[in-house]
Structure formats: C-alpha cells, structure tokens
Motif scaffolding. Structure first.
Motif, PDB file in Angstrom:
ATOM      1  N   GLY A 224       0.802  -1.215   0.000  1.00 13.32           N
ATOM      2  CA  GLY A 224       0.000   0.000   0.000  1.00 13.32           C
ATOM      3  C   GLY A 224       0.833   1.261   0.000  1.00 13.32           C
ATOM      4  N   GLN A 225       2.027   1.207   0.587  1.00 10.38           N
ATOM      5  CA  GLN A 225       2.892   2.387   0.626  1.00 10.38           C
ATOM      6  C   GLN A 225       3.388   2.805  -0.756  1.00 10.38           C
ATOM      7  OE1 GLN A 225       5.815   0.812   3.467  1.00 10.38           O
ATOM      8  NE2 GLN A 225       5.214   2.443   4.879  1.00 10.38           N
ATOM      9  N   SER A 226       3.441   1.850  -1.676  1.00  6.11           N
ATOM     10  CA  SER A 226       4.117   2.083  -2.943  1.00  6.11           C
ATOM     11  C   SER A 226       3.564   3.258  -3.759  1.00  6.11           C
ATOM     12  CB  SER A 226       4.104   0.808  -3.775  1.00  6.11           C
ATOM     13  OG  SER A 226       4.823   0.982  -4.963  1.00  6.11           O
ATOM     14  N   PRO A 227       2.231   3.389  -3.965  1.00  3.36           N
ATOM     15  CA  PRO A 227       1.761   4.512  -4.792  1.00  3.36           C
ATOM     16  C   PRO A 227       2.164   5.879  -4.235  1.00  3.36           C
ATOM     17  CG  PRO A 227       0.012   2.901  -4.490  1.00  3.36           C
ATOM     18  CD  PRO A 227       1.115   2.505  -3.565  1.00  3.36           C
ATOM     19  N   SER A 228       2.071   6.042  -2.919  1.00  2.00           N
ATOM     20  CA  SER A 228       2.466   7.314  -2.303  1.00  2.00           C
ATOM     21  C   SER A 228       3.965   7.540  -2.432  1.00  2.00           C
ATOM     22  CB  SER A 228       2.058   7.341  -0.822  1.00  2.00           C
ATOM     23  OG  SER A 228       0.671   7.178  -0.672  1.00  2.00           O
ATOM     24  N   GLN A 229       4.753   6.473  -2.213  1.00  2.00           N
ATOM     25  CA  GLN A 229       6.206   6.598  -2.309  1.00  2.00           C
ATOM     26  C   GLN A 229       6.650   6.918  -3.726  1.00  2.00           C
ATOM     27  OE1 GLN A 229       7.397   2.817  -0.714  1.00  2.00           O
ATOM     28  NE2 GLN A 229       7.631   3.596   1.369  1.00  2.00           N
ATOM     29  N   MET A 230       6.036   6.265  -4.712  1.00  2.00           N
ATOM     30  CA  MET A 230       6.423   6.529  -6.094  1.00  2.00           C
ATOM     31  C   MET A 230       6.057   7.949  -6.513  1.00  2.00           C
ATOM     32  SD  MET A 230       8.002   3.808  -6.997  1.00  2.00           S
ATOM     33  CE  MET A 230       8.470   3.590  -5.258  1.00  2.00           C
ATOM     34  N   ALA A 231       4.907   8.433  -6.044  1.00  2.00           N
ATOM     35  CA  ALA A 231       4.530   9.826  -6.322  1.00  2.00           C
ATOM     36  C   ALA A 231       5.532  10.782  -5.694  1.00  2.00           C
ATOM     37  CB  ALA A 231       3.120  10.099  -5.814  1.00  2.00           C
ATOM     38  N   ALA A 232       5.965  10.476  -4.473  1.00  4.07           N
ATOM     39  CA  ALA A 232       6.953  11.319  -3.806  1.00  4.07           C
ATOM     40  C   ALA A 232       8.275  11.307  -4.557  1.00  4.07           C
ATOM     41  CB  ALA A 232       7.146  10.855  -2.365  1.00  4.07           C
ATOM     42  N   ASP A 233       8.689  10.145  -5.050  1.00  3.89           N
ATOM     43  CA  ASP A 233       9.934  10.053  -5.817  1.00  3.89           C
ATOM     44  C   ASP A 233       9.874  10.890  -7.091  1.00  3.89           C
ATOM     45  OD1 ASP A 233      11.080   8.390  -3.964  1.00  3.89           O
ATOM     46  OD2 ASP A 233      10.711   6.540  -5.083  1.00  3.89           O
ATOM     47  N   ARG A 234       8.670  10.995  -7.677  1.00  2.00           N
ATOM     48  CA  ARG A 234       8.509  11.812  -8.889  1.00  2.00           C
ATOM     49  C   ARG A 234       8.406  13.302  -8.582  1.00  2.00           C
ATOM     50  NH1 ARG A 234       4.478   7.872  -9.866  1.00  2.00           N
ATOM     51  NH2 ARG A 234       2.859   9.425  -9.463  1.00  2.00           N
ATOM     52  N   GLY A 235       8.331  13.650  -7.296  1.00  2.00           N
ATOM     53  CA  GLY A 235       8.108  15.040  -6.916  1.00  2.00           C
ATOM     54  C   GLY A 235       6.685  15.491  -7.157  1.00  2.00           C
ATOM     55  N   ASP A 236       5.766  14.540  -7.202  1.00  3.24           N
ATOM     56  CA  ASP A 236       4.355  14.797  -7.492  1.00  3.24           C
ATOM     57  C   ASP A 236       3.600  15.008  -6.178  1.00  3.24           C
ATOM     58  OD1 ASP A 236       1.734  14.860  -8.349  1.00  3.24           O
ATOM     59  OD2 ASP A 236       1.740  12.852  -9.242  1.00  3.24           O
ATOM     60  N   VAL A 237       3.591  16.246  -5.694  1.00  2.00           N
ATOM     61  CA  VAL A 237       2.962  16.542  -4.406  1.00  2.00           C
ATOM     62  C   VAL A 237       1.473  16.245  -4.451  1.00  2.00           C
ATOM     63  CG1 VAL A 237       2.464  18.364  -2.734  1.00  2.00           C
ATOM     64  CG2 VAL A 237       4.691  18.276  -3.868  1.00  2.00           C
ATOM     65  N   PHE A 238       0.816  16.623  -5.534  1.00  2.00           N
ATOM     66  CA  PHE A 238      -0.620  16.369  -5.650  1.00  2.00           C
ATOM     67  C   PHE A 238      -0.900  14.860  -5.668  1.00  2.00           C
ATOM     68  CE2 PHE A 238      -0.198  20.637  -7.525  1.00  2.00           C
ATOM     69  CZ  PHE A 238      -1.080  21.323  -6.696  1.00  2.00           C
ATOM     70  N   GLY A 239      -0.005  14.099  -6.295  1.00  2.00           N
ATOM     71  CA  GLY A 239      -0.166  12.651  -6.301  1.00  2.00           C
ATOM     72  C   GLY A 239      -0.058  12.069  -4.898  1.00  2.00           C
ATOM     73  N   VAL A 240       0.888  12.564  -4.118  1.00  2.00           N
ATOM     74  CA  VAL A 240       1.027  12.091  -2.735  1.00  2.00           C
ATOM     75  C   VAL A 240      -0.242  12.385  -1.938  1.00  2.00           C
ATOM     76  CG1 VAL A 240       2.269  12.407  -0.561  1.00  2.00           C
ATOM     77  CG2 VAL A 240       3.536  12.313  -2.718  1.00  2.00           C
ATOM     78  N   VAL A 241      -0.743  13.601  -2.067  1.00  2.00           N
ATOM     79  CA  VAL A 241      -1.965  13.972  -1.349  1.00  2.00           C
ATOM     80  C   VAL A 241      -3.136  13.108  -1.792  1.00  2.00           C
ATOM     81  CG1 VAL A 241      -3.649  15.825  -0.973  1.00  2.00           C
ATOM     82  CG2 VAL A 241      -1.193  16.329  -0.932  1.00  2.00           C
ATOM     83  N   LYS A 242      -3.243  12.905  -3.107  1.00  2.00           N
ATOM     84  CA  LYS A 242      -4.338  12.079  -3.626  1.00  2.00           C
ATOM     85  C   LYS A 242      -4.296  10.686  -3.029  1.00  2.00           C
ATOM     86  CE  LYS A 242      -4.074   9.659  -7.354  1.00  2.00           C
ATOM     87  NZ  LYS A 242      -3.946   9.160  -8.753  1.00  2.00           N
TER      88      LYS A 242
END
Length: 310
Positions: free
Chosen positions: A230-248
C-alpha cells in the motif's frame, strides 16, 4: 539463437531452489533460446554453491553460480545480471516452480506485444495447516490477470517476468539497493520505465506455482506485506516530486482504511473468513497514509536472513 537468461535469486532455501531449477531444466519449446541460468546466492555463507554444482549434472544448460553476499533481493538481482549479457532476462523466484511452457509463453507474449516487460500468472500454494486463512493466503501469494495474452497497464512483482534488457534494465545496477530491506525495488524500476514510455505485457499461459514457506504463510506476515504494498503509490509519487499525487493517494488511503476497517470489524465479529481480505484492504489503505521512511516494514535483506535456517 541463445538470447535469454533465467535469473533466480535465492537465500537458504535448498529444497525450493532445487525445485525451481528443475522446473527450468524441464522447459519445453524454449531451451534452445537459453544462454544461461544464473543462481544469485544471497547467503553470505554461500550455502547454495554445492547444490548448484550438484545440479549441473542434470542439465545441458549453462548453470552459473553468482555469489551475492550482501543480503537484499535488489543486490541479488543486480549481481545475477552481471553474470550474463543476454538480451532478454526472465526472473523466477526460488520459491516458485515454472510450468513446462512458462518460458516459451513469456517469449511468445513479448514477441507478439513488443512489451518491455511481460508478467505471468501465479498459483499460490500454502502449507496445509493455514485453516480459515487458506483461501486468502493462496490469493495473496498468487497473481491473477487477463484470460488473454496482450498489453496491460498493470505492473506486478519481478518474480515470473521477462524483461528486455536494453529498455527495462538500464545501467549496471538497475534495482535500487536502498530498498534491500523494505522491498519495492521492482515498483521503482517499473515506475521509471512507465515515465520513459515503456510498455508492459501479460502472458496468460506463463504459469508458475509459488510455494509460501511456513514462516510466511501467516495472516500477520501477509498483512504486513499488504501494508508495504500500500505504501508504494504514495512513495512513487513522492519520488517523482508529485505533491498532488502524494496527497491524492493519502486521501484514497484514508478512505480505504476507514471503510475496510469497519467492514473488517463486522466480519471479525461474525467470524467470517472473508475478514482476511477486508483486513488486507484496510492495511493497504493505511500504507498509503503512513508511507514515509520509518514506517516501512523490513521484510527482506537481513530481516529475511535472520528467519532463514542455517
């Protein structure tokens, strides 16, 4: 044309490793394509060396022993890759056994789809004493997908996959060894490939069986791994610098945790076996919320070494 290597990382599972290797030796329709079978031994004591030497007598395939003494599956895969220059690399885990046409099915799917990475289905096998969790654990350790071979937008783990080296495995060490303890190195690899425009395929007939050892075939272990998944989608968004993705993903995780947590509570009160699936979904939701370093379960590398028999 021998342009395929099979790489098998292993750590102190001699019986499982022998089963995995013999399933490769028994392949039909593709053995003339195999340039090497590489066993990447992740045990600092090199415990798989004697077994590999013994099994060379059972096959005409080049069977290579690759010491990978620093515990961690990313390290093992990277070292396995250094022992072959094959253009195509199939990964099989040491707790898996391939069906007879596994490799030919992966190769046919790659040729028909042009995908950079091809995944195949997995049947989960668990010990006979897992009780009411058996169905859930078999699904957990298994992998389902489309009934037909073709392109897919869904990525999976590295076990039971075929990769085009030039596009999917860039550089000398494509798997991030910073994830040796936590896993997720394959997610990171595939996320980067997606961003480069890479394509993924599904080989519907490339079956393997995965035999979960007793120390893993437990609800506690499965839920811990579900949390890590479950951590993976948030972590991958963070690695991309995708702040909105992390929040989503964190918001999605909050909803999943709340909804499935309530469902799991009700099913637990009723003592329904389906509570395992509900707990799994709640754990994956919680992982999306608690995704930062410090919350990552350490299930691999030295943690795995400590559980493995000597």
């Amino acid at each position: 044309m021998r342009n395929v290597a099979v790489v098998i990382p292993t750590l102190r599972r001699p019986g499982s490793l022998a089963r995995a290797l013999r399933s490769v030796f028994a392949q039909t329709g593709a053995l003339d394509r195999v340039a090497a079978v590489v066993v990447a031994d992740n045990d600092p004591q090199g415990s798989a060396a004697d077994l590999v030497a013994q099994l060379r007598a059972e096959t005409a395939l080049p069977l290579i022993y690759a010491p990978a003494p620093t515990p961690g599956v990313a390290t093992a895969r990277n070292i396995g890759l250094t022992h072959t220059d094959a253009a195509l690399v199939a990964f099989l885990d040491d707790d898996e056994a391939a069906s007879p046409r596994w490799l030919s099915s992966l190769l046919n799917a790659q040729e028909s789809t042009g995908a950079d990475v091809v995944f195949g289905p997995i049947r989960g096998r668990v010990p006979p004493d897992t009780g009411w969790t058996t169905d859930y654990l078999e699904r957990f350790f298994g992998r389902a997908g489309p009934a037909e071979t073709g392109l897919t937008h869904v990525t999976h783990g590295c076990g039971n996959s075929l990769m085009v080296r030039a596009t999917a495995l860039p550089g000398d060490a494509p798997f991030d060894t910073a994830m040796n303890e936590t896993g997720g190195e394959d997610d990171k690899l595939f996320t980067a490939l997606q961003l480069r425009g890479g394509r993924f395929g599904w080989a519907a007939d490339a079956w393997v069986d995965e035999f979960a050892p007793a120390d893993r075939a437990t609800l506690r272990y499965a839920l811990t791994r579900a949390f890590a998944y479950g951590q993976s989608p948030s972590q991958m968004a963070a690695d991309r610098g995708d702040v909105f993705g992390v929040v989503k993903w964190m918001l999605v995780g909050l909803v999943q945790t709340a909804v499935w947590g309530v469902i799991a509570l009700g099913l637990t009160i009723l003592r329904r076996p389906s509570r395992a699936e509900a707990l799994d979904r709640a754990a994956r939701g919680l992982g999306k919320v608690l995704w930062t370093r410090g919350f990552e379960p350490k299930l691999y590398g030295t943690a795995m070494l400590s559980r493995a028999p000597r």
